[in-house]
Structures are given as C-alpha cells and as structure tokens.
Enzyme design. Structure first.
Site, PDB file in Angstrom:
ATOM      1  N   GLU A 155       0.848  -1.212   0.000  1.00  0.00           N
ATOM      2  CA  GLU A 155       0.000   0.000   0.000  1.00  0.00           C
ATOM      3  C   GLU A 155       0.880   1.258   0.000  1.00  0.00           C
ATOM      4  O   GLU A 155       0.557   2.274   0.607  1.00  0.00           O
ATOM      5  CB  GLU A 155      -0.947   0.033   1.216  1.00  0.00           C
ATOM      6  CG  GLU A 155      -1.861  -1.169   1.340  1.00  0.00           C
ATOM      7  CD  GLU A 155      -3.156  -1.102   0.529  1.00  0.00           C
ATOM      8  OE1 GLU A 155      -3.457  -0.053  -0.052  1.00  0.00           O
ATOM      9  OE2 GLU A 155      -3.845  -2.134   0.470  1.00  0.00           O
TER      10      GLU A 155
HETATM   11  C1  LIG Z   1       3.124  -9.914   0.126  1.00  0.00           C
HETATM   12  C2  LIG Z   1       2.990  -8.814  -0.873  1.00  0.00           C
HETATM   13  C3  LIG Z   1       1.750  -8.529  -1.415  1.00  0.00           C
HETATM   14  C4  LIG Z   1       1.618  -7.528  -2.376  1.00  0.00           C
HETATM   15  N1  LIG Z   1       0.393  -7.306  -2.960  1.00  0.00           N
HETATM   16  C5  LIG Z   1       0.312  -6.471  -4.033  1.00  0.00           C
HETATM   17  C6  LIG Z   1      -0.905  -6.375  -4.781  1.00  0.00           C
HETATM   18  O1  LIG Z   1      -1.906  -7.004  -4.466  1.00  0.00           O
HETATM   19  N2  LIG Z   1      -0.915  -5.585  -5.881  1.00  0.00           N
HETATM   20  C7  LIG Z   1       0.181  -4.867  -6.264  1.00  0.00           C
HETATM   21  O2  LIG Z   1       0.105  -4.165  -7.271  1.00  0.00           O
HETATM   22  N3  LIG Z   1       1.351  -4.932  -5.569  1.00  0.00           N
HETATM   23  C8  LIG Z   1       1.444  -5.717  -4.475  1.00  0.00           C
HETATM   24  N4  LIG Z   1       2.625  -5.821  -3.774  1.00  0.00           N
HETATM   25  C9  LIG Z   1       3.777  -5.047  -4.200  1.00  0.00           C
HETATM   26  C10 LIG Z   1       4.095  -3.900  -3.242  1.00  0.00           C
HETATM   27  O3  LIG Z   1       3.106  -2.912  -3.366  1.00  0.00           O
HETATM   28  C11 LIG Z   1       5.508  -3.387  -3.587  1.00  0.00           C
HETATM   29  O4  LIG Z   1       6.405  -4.372  -3.165  1.00  0.00           O
HETATM   30  C12 LIG Z   1       5.811  -2.062  -2.921  1.00  0.00           C
HETATM   31  O5  LIG Z   1       5.044  -1.039  -3.512  1.00  0.00           O
HETATM   32  C13 LIG Z   1       7.287  -1.681  -3.037  1.00  0.00           C
HETATM   33  O6  LIG Z   1       7.745  -1.802  -4.333  1.00  0.00           O
HETATM   34  P1  LIG Z   1       9.103  -2.605  -4.643  1.00  0.00           P
HETATM   35  O7  LIG Z   1       8.982  -3.923  -3.988  1.00  0.00           O
HETATM   36  O8  LIG Z   1       9.345  -2.563  -6.089  1.00  0.00           O
HETATM   37  O9  LIG Z   1      10.223  -1.803  -3.890  1.00  0.00           O
HETATM   38  P2  LIG Z   1      11.030  -0.556  -4.467  1.00  0.00           P
HETATM   39  O10 LIG Z   1      10.107   0.412  -5.074  1.00  0.00           O
HETATM   40  O11 LIG Z   1      12.151  -1.060  -5.273  1.00  0.00           O
HETATM   41  O12 LIG Z   1      11.591   0.034  -3.119  1.00  0.00           O
HETATM   42  C14 LIG Z   1      12.713  -0.512  -2.425  1.00  0.00           C
HETATM   43  C15 LIG Z   1      13.089   0.434  -1.301  1.00  0.00           C
HETATM   44  O13 LIG Z   1      13.442   1.717  -1.856  1.00  0.00           O
HETATM   45  C16 LIG Z   1      12.616   2.712  -1.302  1.00  0.00           C
HETATM   46  N5  LIG Z   1      12.282   3.707  -2.323  1.00  0.00           N
HETATM   47  C17 LIG Z   1      11.796   3.504  -3.565  1.00  0.00           C
HETATM   48  N6  LIG Z   1      11.573   4.662  -4.180  1.00  0.00           N
HETATM   49  C18 LIG Z   1      11.917   5.635  -3.306  1.00  0.00           C
HETATM   50  C19 LIG Z   1      11.911   7.048  -3.365  1.00  0.00           C
HETATM   51  N7  LIG Z   1      11.466   7.732  -4.400  1.00  0.00           N
HETATM   52  N8  LIG Z   1      12.371   7.711  -2.279  1.00  0.00           N
HETATM   53  C20 LIG Z   1      12.798   7.055  -1.174  1.00  0.00           C
HETATM   54  N9  LIG Z   1      12.814   5.734  -1.076  1.00  0.00           N
HETATM   55  C21 LIG Z   1      12.380   5.023  -2.123  1.00  0.00           C
HETATM   56  C22 LIG Z   1      11.356   1.985  -0.834  1.00  0.00           C
HETATM   57  O14 LIG Z   1      10.665   2.714   0.159  1.00  0.00           O
HETATM   58  C23 LIG Z   1      11.936   0.689  -0.335  1.00  0.00           C
HETATM   59  O15 LIG Z   1      12.401   0.839   0.968  1.00  0.00           O
HETATM   60  C24 LIG Z   1       2.758  -6.787  -2.779  1.00  0.00           C
HETATM   61  C25 LIG Z   1       4.004  -7.067  -2.213  1.00  0.00           C
HETATM   62  C26 LIG Z   1       4.127  -8.069  -1.289  1.00  0.00           C
HETATM   63  C27 LIG Z   1       5.504  -8.375  -0.742  1.00  0.00           C
END
Ligand SMILES: Cc1cc2nc3c(=O)[nH]c(=O)nc-3n(C[C@H](O)[C@H](O)[C@H](O)COP(=O)(O)OP(=O)(O)OC[C@H]3O[C@@H](n4cnc5c(N)ncnc54)[C@H](O)[C@@H]3O)c2cc1C
Length: 597
Positions: A407
């Site tokens: 979220e």
């Molecule tokens: C169990 C689970 C269920 C999920 N369910 C859904 C779902 O139903 N639908 C869906 O669409 N997605 C879902 N997700 C995905 C989830 O929303 C994403 O994992 C999340 O938004 C983070 O994206 P990412 O994993 O690519 O991390 P990244 O975006 O790569 O982030 C990695 C780290 O970098 C930080 N970061 C990234 N950008 C910035 C910035 N601009 N400034 C500062 N820090 C930053 C982040 O805060 C984080 O700490 C799910 C994930 C999991 C693990």
C-alpha cells in the site's frame, strides 16, 4: 449512503489540523459509535472468532478453497459490500463502518490481507470509476464474495515507481480488444481470484486500468511466492501474453489510470491502519494472557515492572491509533455527507476521500510501525517461546512486517505526507506559509503564549507546542532550501514524522477530552493516562526530529538561536509515566485486555 454516522463533524480540510485548533465535538471517536456500528463490529468479530480463527492452520497451509469459502461467508454477512452501492448488491455504509470491520476482522493477518485486497483495491476501482454496465456486471459478485477481486499494479522493475510499468496494451486490428502483454508481480489473491484490476500502458505510453477476468485468453498466473509472513495469503505474478481484454473493460479513461491507482490506495491505507490497531489489540491480549500465567523468580511475569510497562505502552498506542483512525474516517464521512443526495456521483465521493490523502498516509505509516513495535514486544514477553512456531507471537511478528511495504512503502507515504502539504501550501489551499510566518514573527518578538485553561490544559498546551515545533522546523528548512526542499528527502521524512506524531497526540488528547466531558476526569482516568503516556514519547520524537532539521538547515549563531527557540517551544514538565503506565497495566492485567475505563 447508509445512515450509520452518529454526529458527523462539519467539513474539515485535509492537513488543516496543523494550523487550526480542533474542539472535541469536531472529531468522531470510538465513543461515538452508533448501535448499528457496534452491531456490525460484533458481527465482524464473531465471524473472525468462529470462522477465521478455527481455520487459520488450513489457510496457513495455503488451502485457498477455505479462504475463498470464508470470503463468500463474509460477503453473505454483509462484511464485504460495505463500500458498494445498494443497487449493485452492496450495503453502501459509511467509512466508519468500513474501518471498523477492517479493525475487528483482523484476527489472522493472511485472511485480512486477502479480504482487504478483495474488498478494497480489488473492488473499489469499479465502484469509483466503473461504467454503469461494468458496475452491474461485476459488483454484485464482488460484494457477495462469490467473485474474488485483486489489484495488479506492481511489476518486478516497478513497485514504488508504479507509473513506470512495462505492461503494454495494444488495440487489436478489429478495435474490439486490447491485447495486454507483460508481467505483474506480487499480486495478492492472484492464485484464486476471478477478477483483476490490471494497469498497463496503452501503446506503451498512456497508463490505463483494465478489468481482466481470469478466464480471458492469454491470462495466466505464476507460482506462489515463498514469503516471510502472511503465508496463508496468495501472492503470485500475473503473466499476460496477448491477453485479450474487450474494449468495454477499459476502466475509467485511457491515460488516467494513475487516478484509479492512487485514489483507491487512500481507502486501502485507512483500512490497513485500522487493521493494524485491531491486530495490536489481539497481540496485547495474547501477551497479557501469557504474562499472567508464566512464572519466573516465584512470581508471574505480569508482576514485573518491565513487563507491565510494555503492556501499558501497547494500550496507550491502541487508544491513540483508534482515536486517529476513527477521527479520519469520521472526517471523510462528514465530507461525503455534505455531497448530499448526489453522493451517487462517485467523482464527488472520490474528491471527498482524496481530501484526506495526508491523513490516510499518516494512518498507514503510524499503524504499520506501531504494530511492528507491538508484535516485537509480544515476542519479548513470550521469551524463548516467542521465538518458536508453536506459539502465536512468532507468526504475528512475521506477519506484521509486510504492512510497512505494501500500500505504498512507508518511505513513499512519508514523502506523500510532506509532498501533499507542500503542494497545498504552495497552491494556497492550506495557509501553511502564513502560519509559519506568523509563528516566526512570534518567536522573534518573544510573544508569550496565552496558555490553556480547563480540563487537560497541559495536554492541549503540548498539542499546540507540537504544532509550533513542526511549523518552526519546517519554516527554518523552507527558508534555507526554498523550492529545492523537494530534493531533501531526509528533511521531508523528519517533517512527516513530526506531522504524524502531531496528528497522533492531538487525536489522543481530543478523545480523552471528549471522554472527560462525558464521564468527568475521574471516569476518563485511564483514557487520560493513556493519552499522557503516548504524548510523552511523541514529544521527545517531535523535538528530536526538529533538532535534526534545524541542524541540517542552520549553523553558527543562527543555529544556536534557533535551538534556543526550539528549547523554549518544547519546554514542559514531564508526566510521571512510570506511575501512569502502572495504572494502565494494572487495568489491562485485571481484565486481560485493552480498556478505556
Ligand atoms: C506480500 C505482498 C503482497 C503484495 N500485494 C500487491 C498487490 O496485491 N498488488 C500490487 O500491485 N502490488 C502488491 N505488492 C507489491 C508492493 O506494493 C511493492 O512491493 C511495494 O510497492 C514496493 O515496491 P518494490 O517492492 O518494487 O520496492 P522498491 O520500489 O524497489 O523500493 C525498495 C526500497 O526503496 C525505497 N524507495 C523507492 N523509491 C523511493 C523514493 N522515491 N524515495 C525514497 N525511497 C524510495 C522503498 O521505500 C523501499 O524501501 C505486494 C508485495 C508483497 C511483498
């Protein structure tokens, strides 16, 4: 909309709590729940205790047929269609009810995740953005739980940066279908859902939402992820290979998918926050029950001050979290109620929800970090047994961790909080700059506070001080960085932290004040104690964040004089938190649970 709201507060602007003073009568609190609210809360809790809890082990072992059956039962009980209009098979009740169900159903995080994804991000895009035909076709099934929904935004290379997705949608030559190609990642409910809100770029450019049925040609799901927690929830990739989506299944406007993606996340964040508070209540009960029977040094460990203070801290957080959550949904309901008869005009409802984007992000961050503290201390109270699978503390500890990631990660939500505030300040929607200037003039001229009087005067003075500290630090930082403050993430994060804590303490104090007004200060003694315990920790965090911001923005004599101002603003006589916690712990241990009286 249904008529559950008790006394909706008058319409209040999002983020305005920072510069305006609120009276207790302007906020909705759990003490204002109507009988219907409490009835639905009871239904949700009974459903959780009788249906979810006995089936936890099956769901934990991925018996998704059980999850599906429980989603259907939840639908049958009316727990899943709260946000769906009545003409499409829903209950169309207020957001207070929505949050209350999320709070009381939260007995097993994997089911809460499945239910949350289904009722919120899997259903609301159609409620708020669907055409009449789409609503008629899909909403009755979703509201009843016969159809299960999911939301597919993230991809392997774009989670936070979701608008940068690679999935493409190409119009077929006969112009009857879009062909979707790409892979979505980590999609909750993907293993068994029937309907997916999928985001893709039309012709590789225009970010758009589509309603995709599982049985559309070219749709497949990948293997289940092996996760740290919420193992009973389904999380899989979607594989879209020329997936044939009829043009009538475009959701909203082509190129406007970001409105859908972000709007529904606001409601998702509120429900997540409320669910975290519900989960914290369960952990507190579990930790208390254990502490009352585990013996060490000839006593039960619930007799030890260092254990008691943990229980009391949890209770104080629950009191505060409830105050924040129901205050926020109360404001939303008041704003929606003001739309009047045209509340079927979903664009107005969306606007009313968007108004509180800052508060929604506050709840998401605060709730997810609070529950992590609670489950961590619960493991600690369980000692070695907390670290082994046979006891509930271990699973709760693992399950809670995801809340800081999905979220919108907490980093992204912190940036949303300060980014929205800055945007509102720059556009003049929120007279933040004028408030900062007024405060700066006051501190330079040494104007004295008028002081607070009446019940909880010191607590209210601290709320006012917290606002001043935040405004002062933000003022110092904006003077130094001007527009480029947008690139100073650590400062924006610290400002967000002050904003979050200010909302938290103000919500706790207003709730305690409201209770004191109806029951007298003696009748509200536990509530006041919990508010005081929370305030004490929060004031330290606010001051520390302000110090960091000021030190980054100033140096030399300027730094010294600004620090003197900060010290003046944050001067207060400490509460005796040891005695307050003891009083709270006593009550928790006596009754086995969180209590306000
Ligand atoms: C169990 C689970 C269920 C999920 N369910 C859904 C779902 O139903 N639908 C869906 O669409 N997605 C879902 N997700 C995905 C989830 O929303 C994403 O994992 C999340 O938004 C983070 O994206 P990412 O994993 O690519 O991390 P990244 O975006 O790569 O982030 C990695 C780290 O970098 C930080 N970061 C990234 N950008 C910035 C910035 N601009 N400034 C500062 N820090 C930053 C982040 O805060 C984080 O700490 C799910 C994930 C999991 C693990």
């Amino acid at each position: 909309m249904g008529t559950l709201t008790a006394t909706p507060a008058s319409r209040i602007s999002g983020g305005s709590f920072l510069i305006e003073q609120r009276a207790p009568s302007e906020v909705f609190t759990p003490e204002d729940f109507t009988e219907q609210h409490l009835l639905i809360a009871q239904t949700a809790e009974e459903f959780a205790n009788k249906e979810i809890v006995p089936n936890m082990e099956k769901m934990e072992h991925k018996e998704f047929a059980v999850t599906r059956e429980l989603l259907r039962k939840a639908g049958e009980l009316g727990l899943s269609g709260v946000d769906v209009p009545e003409q499409y098979g829903g209950m169309q009740l207020d957001k207070i009810t929505s949050a209350l169900i999320a709070d009381r159903i939260a007995k097993y995080a994997s089911f809460s995740t499945a239910w949350g994804a289904h009722t919120c991000i899997g259903t609301l895009p159609i409620v708020y953005f669907g055409t009449e035909e789409q609503k008629k076709k899909y909403l009755p099934g979703l509201a009843s739980g016969v159809t299960v929904g999911a939301y597919a935004l993230s991809e392997s290379s774009s989670g936070s940066d979701a608008l940068n997705c690679r999935t493409r949608a190409t119009l077929s030559t006969d112009r009857k279908h879009y062909l979707l190609n790409g892979e979505k990642m980590w999609i909750t409910n993907a293993g068994f859902a029937d309907l997916f809100i999928v985001f893709a770029k039309v012709e590789g450019e225009r970010f758009t939402a589509f309603i995709v049925e599982r049985n559309f040609p070219g749709f497949a799901t990948g293997a289940e992820e092996h996760k740290m927690g919420i193992r009973g929830s389904s999380t899989c990739p979607l594989i879209l290979n020329d997936c044939k989506v009829p043009v009538e299944n475009v959701l909203g406007e082509i190129g406007k998918g970001h409105h859908i993606a972000f709007n529904v996340l606001n409601v998702g964040r509120i429900k997540l926050g409320a669910g975290c508070v519900g989960a914290a209540r369960n952990s507190l009960e579990s930790a208390t029950a254990y502490a009352k029977q585990r013996k060490a040094f000839g006593k039960v460990i619930a007799d030890f001050g260092l254990v008691r203070e943990k229980l009391a801290t949890m209770a104080a957080g629950i009191f505060t979290g409830e105050a924040m959550a129901y205050r926020t949904v109360g404001m939303m309901d008041a704003a929606i109620a003001q739309i009047g008869d045209s509340h079927s005009d979903m664009s107005q409802v969306r606007k009313a929800i968007d108004e509180y984007a800052i508060e929604c992000s506050i709840l998401k961050v605060w709730g997810s970090e609070f529950i992590d503290d609670v489950v961590d201390e619960t493991v600690q109270i369980y000692g070695g047994y907390g670290f082994v699978e046979e006891y509930p503390a271990e699973r709760a500890y693992r399950d809670a961790r995801i809340n800081r990631i999905f979220e919108g990660t907490n980093e992204i939500n912190r940036l949303v909080i300060s980014g929205f505030l800055l945007k509102r300040a720059m556009s003049g929607q929120l007279p933040l700059m004028a408030a900062i200037k007024k405060l700066m003039d006051e501190v330079i001229s040494g104007t004295k506070d008028e002081g607070e009087e009446g019940p909880l005067a010191e607590e209210r003075r601290l709320v006012a001080a917290a606002k001043k500290i935040g405004l002062f630090a933000a003022g110092v930082a904006t003077q130094k960085y001007m527009q480029s403050i947008q690139d100073q993430q650590e400062i924006l994060g610290a400002i967000a932290n002050m904003v979050i804590e200010t909302y938290a303490i103000e919500s706790a104090v207003l709730r305690a004040q409201k209770l004191a007004a109806s029951k007298g200060e003696a009748g509200a003694a536990y509530a006041i104690a919990m508010a005081r315990v929370y305030i004490t920790g929060a004031m330290e965090r606010i001051e520390s964040a302000a110090r960091m911001v000021i030190a980054a923005a100033s140096e030399g004599d300027m730094l010294r004089s600004q620090m003197a101002i900060l010290r003046r603003l944050s001067k207060y006589e400490p509460f005796n938190t040891i005695a307050l916690r003891e009083k709270i712990a006593q009550r928790v241990i006596e009754t086995g649970k969180y209590q306000t009286a």
